[in-house]
Scaffold this active site. Structure first.
Site, PDB file in Angstrom:
ATOM      1  N   LYS A 140      33.492  95.171 -48.961  1.00  0.00           N
ATOM      2  CA  LYS A 140      32.230  95.853 -48.658  1.00  0.00           C
ATOM      3  C   LYS A 140      32.449  96.961 -47.624  1.00  0.00           C
ATOM      4  O   LYS A 140      31.902  98.059 -47.753  1.00  0.00           O
ATOM      5  CB  LYS A 140      31.191  94.827 -48.188  1.00  0.00           C
ATOM      6  CG  LYS A 140      30.704  93.944 -49.340  1.00  0.00           C
ATOM      7  CD  LYS A 140      30.025  92.654 -48.894  1.00  0.00           C
ATOM      8  CE  LYS A 140      29.708  91.767 -50.118  1.00  0.00           C
ATOM      9  NZ  LYS A 140      29.237  90.419 -49.749  1.00  0.00           N
TER      10      LYS A 140
ATOM     11  N   GLN B  37      27.441  87.119 -44.481  1.00  0.00           N
ATOM     12  CA  GLN B  37      28.252  86.641 -45.611  1.00  0.00           C
ATOM     13  C   GLN B  37      28.000  85.154 -45.855  1.00  0.00           C
ATOM     14  O   GLN B  37      28.131  84.326 -44.954  1.00  0.00           O
ATOM     15  CB  GLN B  37      29.737  86.913 -45.352  1.00  0.00           C
ATOM     16  CG  GLN B  37      30.655  86.543 -46.508  1.00  0.00           C
ATOM     17  CD  GLN B  37      30.394  87.365 -47.778  1.00  0.00           C
ATOM     18  OE1 GLN B  37      30.203  88.571 -47.719  1.00  0.00           O
ATOM     19  NE2 GLN B  37      30.355  86.696 -48.913  1.00  0.00           N
TER      20      GLN B  37
ATOM     21  N   ASP C 288      20.400  92.561 -48.582  1.00  0.00           N
ATOM     22  CA  ASP C 288      20.849  91.649 -49.635  1.00  0.00           C
ATOM     23  C   ASP C 288      19.742  90.686 -50.070  1.00  0.00           C
ATOM     24  O   ASP C 288      20.003  89.711 -50.783  1.00  0.00           O
ATOM     25  CB  ASP C 288      22.099  90.879 -49.187  1.00  0.00           C
ATOM     26  CG  ASP C 288      22.844  90.257 -50.385  1.00  0.00           C
ATOM     27  OD1 ASP C 288      22.628  90.698 -51.532  1.00  0.00           O
ATOM     28  OD2 ASP C 288      23.634  89.316 -50.166  1.00  0.00           O
TER      29      ASP C 288
END
Lengths: 283, 283
Positions: B55, B99, B122
């Site tokens: 990323k 994450q 996200d």
């Protein structure tokens, strides 16, 4: 096919829920707290007015207070949100119910989302829906919660079953799909754009009708032995399920009236008492 | 059965998304704004470290800034939330990615929900999920958004199709089910407690595998002509779908690697640029 389908008696389920509330209401009362539900009705839809009156009567019978706010059809989104915020601020109000549907010019989503989370006793806020979908809602929407309560009361298994939900509204089809999924059903959500709806319904162990069309679900759509739950309530006391035609196929079925409806109201009472206990730290 | 299944090339889809971002990044740059993604990695899971590095590299290639916060495995929920709040307050940070998964002793839901909505690129917050389910999310979860982007890029029809999603996680199975439903698919969500999984998959026009088990979906589960989307990524670059076995059955299929994965990263870049534009009023 089935000689003796179980008639899922919503009045029995509702009676049990309300019976359990009585001592809790008494305990709150001993501490000087009367659980209070505020209902807001915008416009003069006669069916909505009936629902609101039924909810008020249910409060009265259980010893809850109810406040009814009637607003004219011409109410703006801003005015409605201002009324909701006033109820949010009022410490004597524990639950707020905005009767659905509101007139078309109002942004219903914005109005629902103006309700404070700790008073959202019908689980209509965006956040409330997500908490339901993730399985930790304080107050899931009352009709989906009622459907799950009926399944639980009659000990009808959900885990591993194929549930077909007809409808995908934010306060009914979507949350009941989520609640069935969280109880380990395999869930298919159908809707107006579904192709081959009857064959989906025919594969279901559990059918939830949340369409808003009278007698929409036909007898020959029901797999022998399926459980049929009718969340519809159309003019003339008619559900979304063709009851007479589905009854011989089903192993269990909710009638209309006296099926999901009374349990929905009992859930609203329960959530209002829950909210009053939380607000007062009495539980 | 099918002579020429379409290989759904995630690199192509990702390239198109990133190409469209380039002028937007340039325009922001001309206004002195560099979109910035902060990634938080807790612990030392090597796969997670790889994802975070990928990323970061994707940011660099597009001219985005990335900040990487590495926290030790022993980090508490409170410490993690404090780190997130600091990023929430930092006006130079436009997107925050925690994450997944975090070490088991951390309350991941609480950590996700600490992310400010306008930086939740996200779509992991409870509120972000509900907005996705109701069809008005600014930032749906990147993997579900990637799956929808692949379907759109290849103009594969969704409305009226039967989509079977295998998996019900809050950041993958549930949101992709909701997004498919909102595009008028009839959606069945399956999971570890589903009975008769192969027969559900066999009835699907669109199969989404989000299980986290290598080669889980077998060739003889795929209806001839179905579209197969593999959101899995297991050790050894292996998806959740037995690709070689499913390929001859499918009309279209994502490979692993180079299927859903690169599009997920492109979506994360897009959401970060979206967030930077919104924060700066540049769009």
């Amino acid at each position: 096919m089935n000689n003796s389908p179980i008639i899922l008696d919503g009045n029995c389920v509702a009676a049990e829920i309300k019976e359990r509330l009585a001592p809790r209401v008494a305990k709150l009362g001993a501490n000087g707290i009367v659980p209070c539900l505020a209902t807001i009705l915008v416009g003069d839809d006669p069916a909505s007015a009936t629902y609101v009156r039924m909810k008020g009567n249910a409060c009265k019978r259980l010893g809850l207070r109810s406040i009814r706010i009637d607003l004219p059809s011409a109410t703006t989104t801003e005015e409605l949100i201002a009324a909701i915020r006033e109820l949010n601020r009022d410490p004597a109000v524990h639950g707020i119910l905005l009767q659905h549907p509101v007139p078309g010019h109002i942004d219903e989503r914005a109005a629902f989302d103006a309700i404070a989370m700790d008073k959202d006793v019908d689980g209509v806020t965006t956040q409330g829906f997500a908490q339901t979908a993730f399985g930790f809602a304080a107050f899931p929407s009352c009709t989906p919660a009622a459907i799950m309560a009926i399944l639980a009361y009659y000990k009808l298994p959900v885990a591993g079953k194929h549930a077909v939900v007809i409808g995908r509204s934010p306060i009914l089809g979507k949350p009941v799909s989520a609640m069935l999924l969280n109880q380990d059903a395999t869930v298919t959500t159908c809707h107006s754009k579904t192709e081959g709806l009857p064959s989906f319904v025919r594969s279901a162990d559990i059918v939830v009708a949340a369409v808003g069309k009278p007698n929409f679900v036909r007898g020959d759509w029901i797999k022998p032995g399926a459980v049929v739950l009718d969340a519809g309530y159309n003019p003339g006391n008619v559900g979304d399920v063709d009851y007479e035609a589905c009854l011989p196929q089903a192993s269990a079925i909710t009638p209309v009236p006296a099926g999901v409806g009374p349990v929905t109201i009992a859930m609203l009472m329960k959530h209002t008492v829950d909210a009053a206990e939380k607000a007062s730290g009495t539980n």
